[in-house]
Design a protein around this motif. Structure first.
Motif, mmCIF file in Angstrom:
data_model
loop_
_atom_site.group_PDB
_atom_site.id
_atom_site.type_symbol
_atom_site.label_atom_id
_atom_site.label_comp_id
_atom_site.label_asym_id
_atom_site.label_seq_id
_atom_site.Cartn_x
_atom_site.Cartn_y
_atom_site.Cartn_z
ATOM 1 N N TRP A 66 0.794 -1.154 -0.076
ATOM 2 C CA TRP A 66 0.124 0.181 -0.009
ATOM 3 C C TRP A 66 0.911 1.326 -0.025
ATOM 4 O O TRP A 66 1.749 1.308 0.997
ATOM 5 C CB TRP A 66 -0.783 0.107 1.256
ATOM 6 N N LEU A 67 0.887 1.881 -1.080
ATOM 7 C CA LEU A 67 1.783 3.277 -1.099
ATOM 8 C C LEU A 67 0.651 4.288 -0.966
ATOM 9 O O LEU A 67 0.110 4.834 -1.997
ATOM 10 C CB LEU A 67 2.286 3.393 -2.547
ATOM 11 N N ALA A 68 0.311 4.823 0.142
ATOM 12 C CA ALA A 68 -0.524 5.711 0.512
ATOM 13 C C ALA A 68 0.230 6.805 1.289
ATOM 14 O O ALA A 68 0.138 6.820 2.427
ATOM 15 C CB ALA A 68 -1.557 5.400 1.170
ATOM 16 N N PRO A 69 0.781 7.833 0.995
ATOM 17 C CA PRO A 69 1.911 8.741 1.696
ATOM 18 C C PRO A 69 1.090 9.543 2.416
ATOM 19 O O PRO A 69 1.399 10.187 3.491
ATOM 20 C CB PRO A 69 2.571 9.532 0.424
ATOM 21 N N GLN A 70 -0.210 9.873 2.049
ATOM 22 C CA GLN A 70 -0.879 10.881 3.043
ATOM 23 C C GLN A 70 -1.979 10.223 3.972
ATOM 24 O O GLN A 70 -2.528 10.804 4.627
ATOM 25 C CB GLN A 70 -1.749 11.686 2.135
ATOM 26 N N TYR A 92 6.023 3.972 5.704
ATOM 27 C CA TYR A 92 5.444 5.155 6.653
ATOM 28 C C TYR A 92 6.257 6.486 6.170
ATOM 29 O O TYR A 92 5.330 7.364 6.160
ATOM 30 C CB TYR A 92 5.697 5.052 7.928
ATOM 31 N N HIS A 93 7.443 6.651 5.692
ATOM 32 C CA HIS A 93 7.988 7.879 5.091
ATOM 33 C C HIS A 93 8.106 8.043 3.886
ATOM 34 O O HIS A 93 9.111 8.256 3.226
ATOM 35 C CB HIS A 93 9.484 8.119 6.055
ATOM 36 N N LEU A 94 7.067 7.863 3.025
ATOM 37 C CA LEU A 94 7.244 7.692 1.644
ATOM 38 C C LEU A 94 6.918 9.308 1.043
ATOM 39 O O LEU A 94 5.745 9.879 1.382
ATOM 40 C CB LEU A 94 6.169 7.017 0.907
ATOM 41 N N ASN A 95 7.801 9.986 0.302
ATOM 42 C CA ASN A 95 7.648 11.314 -0.058
ATOM 43 C C ASN A 95 6.440 11.238 -1.501
ATOM 44 O O ASN A 95 6.867 10.378 -2.342
ATOM 45 C CB ASN A 95 9.067 11.596 -0.594
ATOM 46 N N PRO A 96 5.455 11.865 -1.113
ATOM 47 C CA PRO A 96 4.456 11.768 -2.350
ATOM 48 C C PRO A 96 4.961 12.129 -3.669
ATOM 49 O O PRO A 96 4.523 11.579 -4.714
ATOM 50 C CB PRO A 96 3.419 12.800 -2.037
ATOM 51 N N ASN A 97 5.982 12.920 -3.876
ATOM 52 C CA ASN A 97 6.805 13.111 -5.328
ATOM 53 C C ASN A 97 7.343 11.765 -5.726
ATOM 54 O O ASN A 97 7.465 11.836 -6.663
ATOM 55 C CB ASN A 97 7.601 14.353 -5.096
ATOM 56 N N GLU A 98 7.568 10.898 -4.682
ATOM 57 C CA GLU A 98 8.398 9.726 -5.208
ATOM 58 C C GLU A 98 7.372 8.256 -5.200
ATOM 59 O O GLU A 98 7.848 7.290 -5.447
ATOM 60 C CB GLU A 98 9.432 9.256 -4.277
ATOM 61 N N THR A 99 6.097 8.597 -5.058
ATOM 62 C CA THR A 99 5.234 7.513 -5.022
ATOM 63 C C THR A 99 5.105 6.443 -6.500
ATOM 64 O O THR A 99 5.038 5.225 -6.543
ATOM 65 C CB THR A 99 3.805 8.096 -4.835
ATOM 66 N N VAL A 100 5.202 7.262 -7.562
ATOM 67 C CA VAL A 100 5.127 6.530 -8.689
ATOM 68 C C VAL A 100 6.352 5.910 -8.947
ATOM 69 O O VAL A 100 6.500 4.625 -9.294
ATOM 70 C CB VAL A 100 4.758 7.346 -10.111
ATOM 71 N N GLU A 101 7.509 6.360 -8.613
ATOM 72 C CA GLU A 101 8.805 5.640 -8.921
ATOM 73 C C GLU A 101 8.658 4.496 -7.766
ATOM 74 O O GLU A 101 9.415 3.412 -8.155
ATOM 75 C CB GLU A 101 10.010 6.569 -8.472
#
Length: 169
Positions: A66-70, A92-101
């Motif tokens: 699950w990649l849900a940064p927010q 937990y600490h996924l930058n929203p700008n790096e979600t696709v990558e």
């Protein structure tokens, strides 16, 4: 995960969905799929449609990512939905700008049966192509979850759900 998509009662798939997916279900239909799902904050229909598939994919030996940064996924919702806590991963600490990558890298590994990614923007053609190729190489499902903008009632009578599958097309 937002409260709109969390249901407190346990969902039982209808008899139509009771047959488990074949082990090579993804491999048999294009070796990986990327689908975009636009969902409404006020209507949890997406969860009801997606949950039986997630339950079946959880039976595989691979993980669910699950990649849900927010948003933080609810442990209680996972338990109530019949999804195994020990197979679901959420960084937990996924930058929203790096979600696709991050989604592309995860799909390429082949370690995940499904990668769910929450985005608020449309993909570029290049991103779409890279994700499709990564899903095929990793033999995985990728779902891009996108919240619908709240529209006036007369404009929002229909919601969109894009499911790409060689099974139906």
């Amino acid at each position: 995960m937002r409260a709109h998509s969390i249901r407190s009662e346990r969902h039982q798939p209808a008899p139509l969905h009771s047959a488990p997916l074949p082990r090579n279900a993804v491999a048999g239909y294009g070796s990986g799929i990327i689908s975009e799902i636009d969902y409404s904050v006020e209507h949890p229909m997406t969860t009801l449609l997606l949950l039986p598939l997630l339950q079946q994919l959880a039976a595989q030996s691979r993980w669910l990512l699950w990649l849900a940064p927010q948003q933080k996924i609810s442990r209680h919702w996972l338990q109530q939905s019949g999804l195994p806590l020990d197979k679901v991963i959420q960084p937990y600490h996924l930058n929203p700008n790096e979600t696709v990558e991050a989604m592309e890298k995860a799909l390429l590994t082949g370690n995940y049966s499904v990668v769910l990614c929450w985005l608020e923007h449309n993909l570029t053609e290049e991103e779409s192509m890279r994700l499709r190729q990564a899903a095929q190489k990793g033999n995985a499902y990728g779902f891009i979850m996108r919240p619908q903008c709240i529209r006036r009632e007369e404009d929002g009578l229909f919601s969109r759900l894009k499911i790409h599958s060689t099974l139906y097309h």
